[in-house]
Enzyme design. Structure first.
Site, PDB file in Angstrom:
ATOM      1  N   SER A 729      43.735  45.784  29.483  1.00 26.25           N
ATOM      2  CA  SER A 729      44.805  46.709  30.218  1.00 26.25           C
ATOM      3  C   SER A 729      46.092  46.856  29.849  1.00 26.25           C
ATOM      4  CB  SER A 729      44.624  46.487  31.632  1.00 26.25           C
ATOM      5  OG  SER A 729      45.084  45.205  31.983  1.00 26.25           O
ATOM      6  N   LYS A 772      47.571  46.681  41.087  1.00 21.78           N
ATOM      7  CA  LYS A 772      48.554  47.044  40.079  1.00 21.78           C
ATOM      8  C   LYS A 772      49.775  47.889  40.636  1.00 21.78           C
ATOM      9  CE  LYS A 772      45.711  46.293  36.260  1.00 21.78           C
ATOM     10  NZ  LYS A 772      44.916  46.828  35.177  1.00 21.78           N
TER      11      LYS A 772
END
Length: 832
Positions: A729, A772
């Site tokens: 990611s 996140k």
């Protein structure tokens, strides 16, 4: 020493033969014989009619009428010393004279005779012969020391024999040897070999006698011990009868308990079978206590004991809201289960799995669910469990065996339909004793847990009515087959607003109560709570937040205790006056009238007081450092990203989301080497290489020199090098940091980004968007770049997060650069 020849008396050339069945007559010895066969009787009669001398030879086989070919070749010439005729046989005592070999044998009618030749015996007077002679004497002594068949008179006879040959023949005649072995011994010519053979045979016989004596002694000892136990048991039985505790009372009580327990039919049959075995045993038997313990476990398990469910979905939702803030998905699932149970009347319990970072309320939520459903709650921790027997139990063949933790927890709950929490299921690991996850497959499978079988109980146990709840921080380590059997409900981290609400509604009252402060004794301003959350904790849950609130409550409690004046001791001489009418009764524990708050300076503070006290301490943001010290966490995005080559990324961890800074630097004088540091995993290293490859391939479109790496090295570093990092990611973040370093332009300081990059520059979706985004918001970041295909995940974000932050979905790296490097992009476009 000289050898001597044992010279027998003169022997005739022909003698009648007495064939022997499995018997050997030795020279220089006396031996009784019973004679009843015609050929043998005829030989005895002929010997008595002449010189009383016969040839005694063992025959081969068991022929009743032996022929000359049945005779052995070597025998013993002997004299008949005595004879006595009996009704069935003639008994004679013969004395062996010398060995003889048959030259020729013949039979005429019933007369069997042979032409013979004497075999002389060599007597060697050597040290070796003397040594064997003494050894034989010693072995005879050892044999006589045992209570065996050897006569004690043999000692005097043996000690008086000086001829080693005579001693050897005497011992051979007394030993229990096979007839063939005795014949072979007779045929030996050498005295040394003869002595060695008889010494070995006698030694073996002595060892057998000693072993036999040892066995008999042990048997006698055990016999006496058994007799003693029998005598003591008889005495105990008599005492029990006097006390009215006759034998069978315990088993009678067990039968009554089994009948009253209304066990399932298969369980009751096993219990009665074990009671029958118990009746046939003595209490002193080790197996008696094992069966007794097994029956206690059978009777202690709540086979048919259930608690009545609260089938009111509205009331259950009220209880869940009272105990926990938010967590709507979990609450809706429990309400749905109760609604179906109310309509259908019977339903298998669901298998739920609460997955989320620490401190978000997974374990306490299970307790709240049990309270909402009016069920018992039981919990076991699976962290560190690596033995299958922990789940299924040990078999009863092992000493100290017990049921598994599933059965033990049901016994603890006291009902067969509790809320059963299996905590930390992701911490289960396989060991050499087996894989506990494999044992949990049956427990957590609604299709088969109605016939769960514990190794200790060895009977089926119905677990279908149990509401199983498992918890995990990370679903990766969970066995795939086990994960397939569970309904996973993800619990994400809390926003700062949610944490502040939880603190005011749950954490602060609980910490005040645990530290002996009345409710409302400590007042926190909104700014104070916000500072604690942002500067002293960095977590997805609220565990550390509660710990910090507890620290403040503890310091306030210490200050109150030190400034409080203790109550004056009562005067012994003064009698208490009766209270006037209408005065409320005095509460001696509170130090004030019942229902009154009392005076803080004279009354001790009580935990969990029902009234709201005046605030003892007002905590604002400026005072937090006085209680908690220097702030542990600061927002460092502006400081870390103030230079080119640094981009802000976000990562998902088992403890929630976190912000990471990726740094890139071009080093002159290099040879196009790519250096990756920061303890990066294989996947993360490959993402960095893919980003570099795409940037080099699309250099012109990205407005950078195609040979930007010529005579340079590229170094990509992710700080916090002690922490391992991995995953795809961070691909777009690394690509942005590299382009920032190449262009020498800083990245926007209020931007965080996530997404996997491909060689063609596409941005692929990643996981953990909620965690996140919350991590980026905690750092004060206002813009969040995410993959276009992750846009549906934004619906899971709280409203305040979607309102405060600008979410930019992207599909290519070029779209990322327009947001992260807007100044550089506009300048380059004007130049082109």
């Amino acid at each position: 020493m000289a050898d001597e020849t044992h010279k027998p008396p003169p022997l005739p050339g022909e003698l009648p033969v007495l064939p022997l069945l499995k018997t050997v007559v030795f020279p220089l010895t006396l031996q009784p014989l019973a004679v009843n066969r015609p050929v043998s009787v005829e030989s005895v009669n002929r010997a008595l009619a002449s010189d009383r001398m016969l040839l005694f030879v063992m025959q081969e086989g068991e022929e009743t009428d032996p022929q000359p070919e049945h005779l052995k070749r070597v025998g013993t010439v002997g004299l008949i010393r005595q004879m006595a005729k009996g009704p069935a046989a003639t008994h004679i005592i013969v004395e062996g004279v010398a060995r003889a070999r048959i030259e020729e044998a013949s039979r005429t009618g019933a007369v069997l005779k042979a032409r013979i030749r004497a075999i002389p015996e060599q007597i060697e007077r050597t040290l070796e012969v003397e040594a064997y002679h003494r050894r034989l004497n010693d072995l005879i002594e050892r044999a006589l020391s045992q209570a065996t068949g050897f006569s004690q008179e043999l000692r005097g006879i043996v000690m008086n024999i000086t001829d080693p040959l005579r001693l050897a023949y005497l011992i051979a005649s007394m030993l229990d040897m096979k007839a063939d072995d005795k014949q072979r011994f007779l045929e030996i010519d050498s005295l040394i070999v003869k002595l060695q053979a008889i010494a070995d045979a006698l030694a073996r016989e002595v060892e057998l006698l000693e072993l036999k004596g040892k066995i008999e002694s042990q048997a006698e000892k055990e016999m006496s011990q058994a007799q003693r136990q029998y005598f003591l048991r008889q005495q105990l039985k008599a005492i029990q009868e006097e006390l009215g505790e006759a034998e069978g009372g315990e088993t009678k009580e067990l039968r009554t308990r089994v009948e009253d327990a209304k066990l399932p039919e298969n369980v009751a049959s096993v219990a009665f079978r074990e009671i029958d075995r118990l009746e046939r045993m003595t209490p002193a038997s080790p197996e008696y206590q094992m069966i007794r313990t097994y029956l206690d476990w059978i009777l202690d398990i709540p086979w048919n004991v259930t608690t009545d469910d609260r089938l009111d979905p509205v009331e259950a939702r009220r209880v869940l809201d009272e105990d926990h803030y938010d967590l709507d998905k979990v609450k809706e699932r429990i309400v749905e289960y109760l609604a179906v149970l109310k309509l259908k009347g019977d339903m298998k319990g669901p298998i739920l799995c609460f997955a989320g970072p620490p401190g978000v309320g997974k374990t306490s939520l299970g307790q709240s669910i049990a309270r909402a459903m009016s069920r018992k709650f039981v919990r076991i921790s699976l962290g560190g469990v690596r033995d299958e027997a922990e789940i299924r139990g040990h078999r009863r063949t092992y000493i100290g065996a017990l049921p598994g933790r599933i059965v033990q927890a049901l016994k603890q709950a006291g009902s067969v339909n509790p809320v059963f929490m299996l905590d930390e299921i992701d911490k289960v690991s396989a060991g050499f004793q087996g894989d506990p996850a494999a044992a949990l497959l049956e427990v957590l499978d609604p299709a088969q847990n109605n016939t769960f079988r514990d190794h200790y109980l060895e009977v089926t146990l119905d677990l279908s009515r149990v509401l199983f709840i498992t918890t995990a921080n990370h679903l990766g380590p969970v066995h795939p087959a086990l994960l397939d059997r569970m309904e996973v409900i993800t619990l994400s981290g809390y926003t700062e607003e949610e944490k502040a609400h939880i603190a005011r509604q749950y954490l602060i009252p609980r910490q005040l109560r645990e530290h002996g402060l009345q409710p409302g004794a400590v007042a926190f301003t909104d700014a104070a709570l916000s500072r604690i959350i942002s500067e002293y904790t960095r977590e997805s849950g609220v565990r550390n937040l509660e710990r910090q609130i507890g620290t403040i409550a503890r310091k306030v409690a210490a200050r109150v205790a030190m400034t409080q004046t203790p109550p004056a001791p009562p005067t012994p001489a003064a009698a208490p006056e009766p209270p006037p009418p209408g005065t409320p009764p005095f509460d001696h524990a509170q130090g004030a009238p019942s229902g009154s708050r009392g005076t803080p300076s004279t009354a001790p503070l009580l935990p969990a007081a029902p009234t709201i006290a005046e605030p003892v301490a007002h905590i604002d943001a400026a005072q937090i450092a006085e209680y908690l010290g220097v702030p542990r966490f600061r927002r460092e995005v502006e400081f870390r990203t103030s230079r080119p080559g640094v981009a802000t990324g976000v990562a998902w961890t088992e403890t929630g989301g976190d912000v990471l800074f990726i740094e890139a630097s071009l080093i002159p004088g290099g040879k196009e080497n790519i250096v990756l540091t920061g303890q990066l995993g294989n996947v993360m290293q490959e993402s960095a290489k893919a980003a570099v490859s795409h940037i080099r391939a699309a250099a012109r479109e990205l407005h950078i020199p195609p040979d930007f790496l010529e005579h340079h090295d590229l170094h990509v570093h992710v700080p916090a090098g002690a922490i391992p990092k991995d995953g795809p990611s961070a691909g777009v973040t690394m690509a942005t940091a590299i382009l920032s370093a190449v262009r020498n332009e800083p990245v926007r300081q209020d931007v965080a980004m996530t997404g996997e990059i491909t060689l063609s520059g596409l941005v692929l979706p990643v996981g953990g968007i909620r965690e996140k985004a919350l991590a980026a918001r905690r750092q004060g970041l206002k813009t969040f770049i995410l993959p276009e295909r992750n846009s549906p995940d934004l619906a899971d974000l709280p409203e305040e997060v979607r309102h405060d932050m600008d979410f930019v979905p992207v599909s290519t790296l070029e779209e990322v650069l327009k947001v992260a490097l807007p100044v550089a992009e506009e300048t380059l476009q004007r130049r082109t």
